[in-house]
Design a protein around this motif. Structure first.
Motif, PDB file in Angstrom:
ATOM      1  N   ARG A 121      69.065 -30.837  81.195  1.00 39.84           N
ATOM      2  CA  ARG A 121      68.857 -29.064  81.207  1.00 39.84           C
ATOM      3  C   ARG A 121      69.983 -28.326  80.592  1.00 39.84           C
ATOM      4  N   GLU A 122      71.328 -28.831  80.818  1.00 40.76           N
ATOM      5  CA  GLU A 122      72.342 -27.737  80.522  1.00 40.76           C
ATOM      6  C   GLU A 122      73.016 -28.613  79.102  1.00 40.76           C
ATOM      7  N   SER A 123      73.473 -27.497  78.269  1.00 45.28           N
ATOM      8  CA  SER A 123      74.248 -28.368  76.933  1.00 45.28           C
ATOM      9  C   SER A 123      75.628 -28.598  77.163  1.00 45.28           C
ATOM     10  N   ASP A 124      75.947 -28.256  78.462  1.00 48.78           N
ATOM     11  CA  ASP A 124      77.328 -28.846  78.766  1.00 48.78           C
ATOM     12  C   ASP A 124      77.566 -30.109  78.939  1.00 48.78           C
ATOM     13  N   ASN A 125      76.327 -31.009  79.219  1.00 44.89           N
ATOM     14  CA  ASN A 125      76.301 -32.125  79.580  1.00 44.89           C
ATOM     15  C   ASN A 125      75.819 -33.121  78.369  1.00 44.89           C
ATOM     16  N   LEU A 126      75.777 -32.208  77.112  1.00 47.90           N
ATOM     17  CA  LEU A 126      75.237 -33.028  75.997  1.00 47.90           C
ATOM     18  C   LEU A 126      76.272 -34.079  75.535  1.00 47.90           C
ATOM     19  N   HIS A 127      77.632 -33.915  75.698  1.00 48.50           N
ATOM     20  CA  HIS A 127      78.658 -34.646  74.976  1.00 48.50           C
ATOM     21  C   HIS A 127      78.639 -35.879  76.148  1.00 48.50           C
ATOM     22  N   LEU A 128      78.064 -36.080  77.255  1.00 50.94           N
ATOM     23  CA  LEU A 128      78.238 -36.861  78.294  1.00 50.94           C
ATOM     24  C   LEU A 128      76.874 -37.837  77.854  1.00 50.94           C
ATOM     25  N   LEU A 129      76.062 -37.321  77.655  1.00 48.77           N
ATOM     26  CA  LEU A 129      74.740 -38.149  77.011  1.00 48.77           C
ATOM     27  C   LEU A 129      75.276 -39.092  75.581  1.00 48.77           C
ATOM     28  N   LYS A 130      75.772 -38.336  74.997  1.00 54.98           N
ATOM     29  CA  LYS A 130      76.271 -39.089  73.603  1.00 54.98           C
ATOM     30  C   LYS A 130      77.291 -40.056  73.834  1.00 54.98           C
ATOM     31  N   GLN A 131      78.110 -39.736  74.730  1.00 54.73           N
ATOM     32  CA  GLN A 131      79.196 -40.800  75.179  1.00 54.73           C
ATOM     33  C   GLN A 131      78.443 -41.908  75.765  1.00 54.73           C
ATOM     34  N   SER A 132      77.371 -41.841  76.596  1.00 56.62           N
ATOM     35  CA  SER A 132      76.751 -42.737  77.211  1.00 56.62           C
ATOM     36  C   SER A 132      75.859 -43.559  76.483  1.00 56.62           C
ATOM     37  N   GLY A 133      75.737 -43.248  75.156  1.00 58.99           N
ATOM     38  CA  GLY A 133      74.850 -44.024  74.137  1.00 58.99           C
ATOM     39  C   GLY A 133      73.522 -43.556  73.723  1.00 58.99           C
ATOM     40  N   VAL A 186      68.032 -33.753  73.519  1.00 57.38           N
ATOM     41  CA  VAL A 186      67.438 -32.406  73.628  1.00 57.38           C
ATOM     42  C   VAL A 186      67.709 -31.739  75.051  1.00 57.38           C
ATOM     43  N   VAL A 187      68.129 -30.448  74.646  1.00 59.37           N
ATOM     44  CA  VAL A 187      68.511 -29.715  75.737  1.00 59.37           C
ATOM     45  C   VAL A 187      67.520 -28.687  76.168  1.00 59.37           C
ATOM     46  N   SER A 188      66.763 -29.027  77.230  1.00 63.59           N
ATOM     47  CA  SER A 188      65.357 -28.630  77.462  1.00 63.59           C
ATOM     48  C   SER A 188      65.429 -27.090  77.728  1.00 63.59           C
ATOM     49  N   SER A 189      66.383 -26.739  78.746  1.00 67.58           N
ATOM     50  CA  SER A 189      66.465 -25.291  79.091  1.00 67.58           C
ATOM     51  C   SER A 189      66.803 -24.444  77.701  1.00 67.58           C
ATOM     52  N   GLU A 190      67.420 -24.733  77.031  1.00 68.48           N
ATOM     53  CA  GLU A 190      68.162 -24.048  76.007  1.00 68.48           C
ATOM     54  C   GLU A 190      66.884 -23.664  74.854  1.00 68.48           C
ATOM     55  N   THR A 191      66.132 -25.182  74.795  1.00 66.96           N
ATOM     56  CA  THR A 191      65.193 -25.146  73.744  1.00 66.96           C
ATOM     57  C   THR A 191      63.949 -24.170  74.349  1.00 66.96           C
ATOM     58  N   ALA A 192      63.675 -24.183  75.440  1.00 68.29           N
ATOM     59  CA  ALA A 192      62.771 -23.178  76.151  1.00 68.29           C
ATOM     60  C   ALA A 192      62.945 -21.719  76.048  1.00 68.29           C
ATOM     61  N   GLY A 193      64.337 -21.595  76.228  1.00 63.12           N
ATOM     62  CA  GLY A 193      65.024 -20.201  76.071  1.00 63.12           C
ATOM     63  C   GLY A 193      64.751 -19.627  74.685  1.00 63.12           C
ATOM     64  N   SER A 249      62.320 -48.258  71.924  1.00 65.67           N
ATOM     65  CA  SER A 249      62.850 -46.864  71.929  1.00 65.67           C
ATOM     66  C   SER A 249      62.636 -46.615  73.513  1.00 65.67           C
ATOM     67  N   ILE A 250      63.747 -45.949  73.869  1.00 67.87           N
ATOM     68  CA  ILE A 250      63.728 -45.310  75.509  1.00 67.87           C
ATOM     69  C   ILE A 250      63.727 -43.757  75.352  1.00 67.87           C
ATOM     70  N   ILE A 251      63.038 -43.298  76.103  1.00 64.89           N
ATOM     71  CA  ILE A 251      62.896 -41.786  76.610  1.00 64.89           C
ATOM     72  C   ILE A 251      63.647 -41.641  77.966  1.00 64.89           C
ATOM     73  N   VAL A 252      64.694 -40.953  77.983  1.00 64.28           N
ATOM     74  CA  VAL A 252      65.032 -40.536  79.437  1.00 64.28           C
ATOM     75  C   VAL A 252      64.661 -39.151  79.647  1.00 64.28           C
ATOM     76  N   ALA A 253      64.012 -39.110  80.699  1.00 66.72           N
ATOM     77  CA  ALA A 253      63.328 -37.573  80.859  1.00 66.72           C
ATOM     78  C   ALA A 253      63.122 -37.561  82.484  1.00 66.72           C
ATOM     79  N   THR A 254      64.579 -37.610  83.064  1.00 66.24           N
ATOM     80  CA  THR A 254      64.789 -37.514  84.247  1.00 66.24           C
ATOM     81  C   THR A 254      64.856 -36.064  84.929  1.00 66.24           C
ATOM     82  N   ASP A 255      64.758 -35.864  86.060  1.00 66.17           N
ATOM     83  CA  ASP A 255      64.832 -34.411  86.556  1.00 66.17           C
ATOM     84  C   ASP A 255      66.012 -33.604  86.483  1.00 66.17           C
ATOM     85  N   ASP A 256      67.463 -34.520  86.626  1.00 65.05           N
ATOM     86  CA  ASP A 256      68.634 -33.775  86.801  1.00 65.05           C
ATOM     87  C   ASP A 256      69.513 -34.804  85.766  1.00 65.05           C
ATOM     88  N   ASP A 257      70.651 -33.972  84.999  1.00 61.95           N
ATOM     89  CA  ASP A 257      71.378 -34.368  84.383  1.00 61.95           C
ATOM     90  C   ASP A 257      72.394 -35.577  84.765  1.00 61.95           C
TER      91      ASP A 257
END
Length: 364
Positions: free
Chosen positions: A255-267, A272-279, A223-231
């Protein structure tokens, strides 16, 4: 086309670190090792020196008829005493060599060449152990690195050891994942120092470089966890990791849900959307603060209640997940998650996995 250009860019920045000799990687890939106090090191060196000394005394005493004291003629009826042997071993190992006691038979001289001389070398190495240790630190680290890279399999790679990465590692360790099975990749030296102090293997470098990820044996990771500081980095790292490890499970955070689809397309398999979950937690806390405490409890595997997963037992086959003793939240079937009240999983099958709430004190 964009993905093809991105692949070419990744290939261009790949420094092919994995092809470097292990000695050149000691400042990049760090394998944690247990702390040994200076007093213990000194005590061990003294013990090694005494062992070599007494071994030499014993060898000389067993062959005492083959030695002679230059102050007197050889006398088979009056061989060296134990004190003489101890004296000879001391001056011989320390290379003082007064020459008053010498081997004169062929067997004694052969023993000196084959046994006493190696012991003398070992004794000197122990005496100057600090210098030798300094000179061999890099070689030992290179050997440790080579052994680790040859055997590491099915581990977890955590990319980014900021707040999110540290919390993810803490959750895994709390869920009984061995720290030695976790590899942290980061560019921040201070963050890597914290990771090493926690017993984690660390790799210093930019995770968008596939060569750095190869050093972390990402191609063999479970498993690989990607926890970088920027999207933007999260997307690029996810794409690089997916190309290296097509079968690994990738969990990425943005951080932003607008970039969620880019992560899924990348594989990414999970996101996890950190900002929205905390909100959401902040919003819930204004009305029902106790709910936030329960959620935090569920997300802490080593205390209170936690969310876990297990296989369906044979006696549970055909039954409804809502009627089990455990509090079941969902059922995973053929890689898809269904809510507990979904009609598709009203009858459990062998091979299903239950997502349920368990007590932190329960045997895993």
């Amino acid at each position: 086309m964009a993905k093809g250009r991105l692949r070419r860019r990744l290939a261009a920045i790949d420094e092919n670190l994995s092809s470097r000799p292990d000695a050149a990687l000691v400042d990049i890939l760090r394998i944690p090792q247990p702390f040994v106090s200076p007093a213990r090191k000194i005590a061990m060196r003294v013990l090694y020196a005494l062992t070599a000394l007494f071994a030499t005394v014993l060898i000389v005493y067993m062959d005492r008829y083959g030695y002679r004291d230059n102050d007197s003629a050889p006398d088979p009826n009056n061989p060296l005493s134990f004190l003489d042997c101890f004296y000879y071993a001391t001056v011989s190992l320390s290379t003082t060599g007064y020459g008053d006691i010498t081997p004169y038979t062929e067997s004694a001289r052969l023993v000196n060449v084959l046994v006493i001389t190696p012991l003398r070398v070992a004794f000197l190495i122990v005496l100057i152990g600090t210098t030798v240790e300094t000179l061999t630190t890099q070689s030992r680290q290179a050997l440790r690195t080579q052994r680790w890279r040859n055997r590491v399999r099915n581990h977890t790679v955590v990319i980014g050891y900021g707040t999110k990465g540290r919390t993810a590692v803490s959750a895994m360790v709390g869920d009984e994942v061995a720290p030695g099975d976790i590899v942290v990749v980061d560019e921040n030296a201070a963050a890597l120092d914290r990771a090493r102090s926690a017993g984690l293997v660390t790799v210093h470098g930019d995770a968008t470089n596939s060569g750095v990820l190869r050093l972390a044996s990402t191609q063999h990771a479970k498993s690989i966890i990607v926890a970088t500081d920027d999207d933007a980095s999260a997307v690029l790292v996810t794409l690089t990791a997916r190309e290296l490890a097509p079968k690994a499970k990738i969990i990425a955070s943005v951080r932003e849900s607008d970039n969620l689809h880019l992560l899924k397309q990348s594989g990414a398999d999970s996101t996890v959307v950190s900002s929205e979950t905390a909100g959401r937690l902040l919003g819930i806390a204004t009305q029902t603060p106790s709910v936030v405490e329960v959620i935090e409890d569920l997300l802490t595997p080593d205390a209170g209640f936690s969310i876990s997963e297990r296989e369906v037992e044979p006696k549970e086959e055909g039954g409804s997940p809502r009627h089990l003793h455990d509090i079941v939240l969902g059922v995973v079937r053929d890689g898809h998650l269904f809510r507990v009240d979904a009609p598709e999983v009203d009858a459990l099958k062998i091979g299903d996995r239950l997502l349920y709430v368990r007590s932190g004190d329960t045997e895993r």
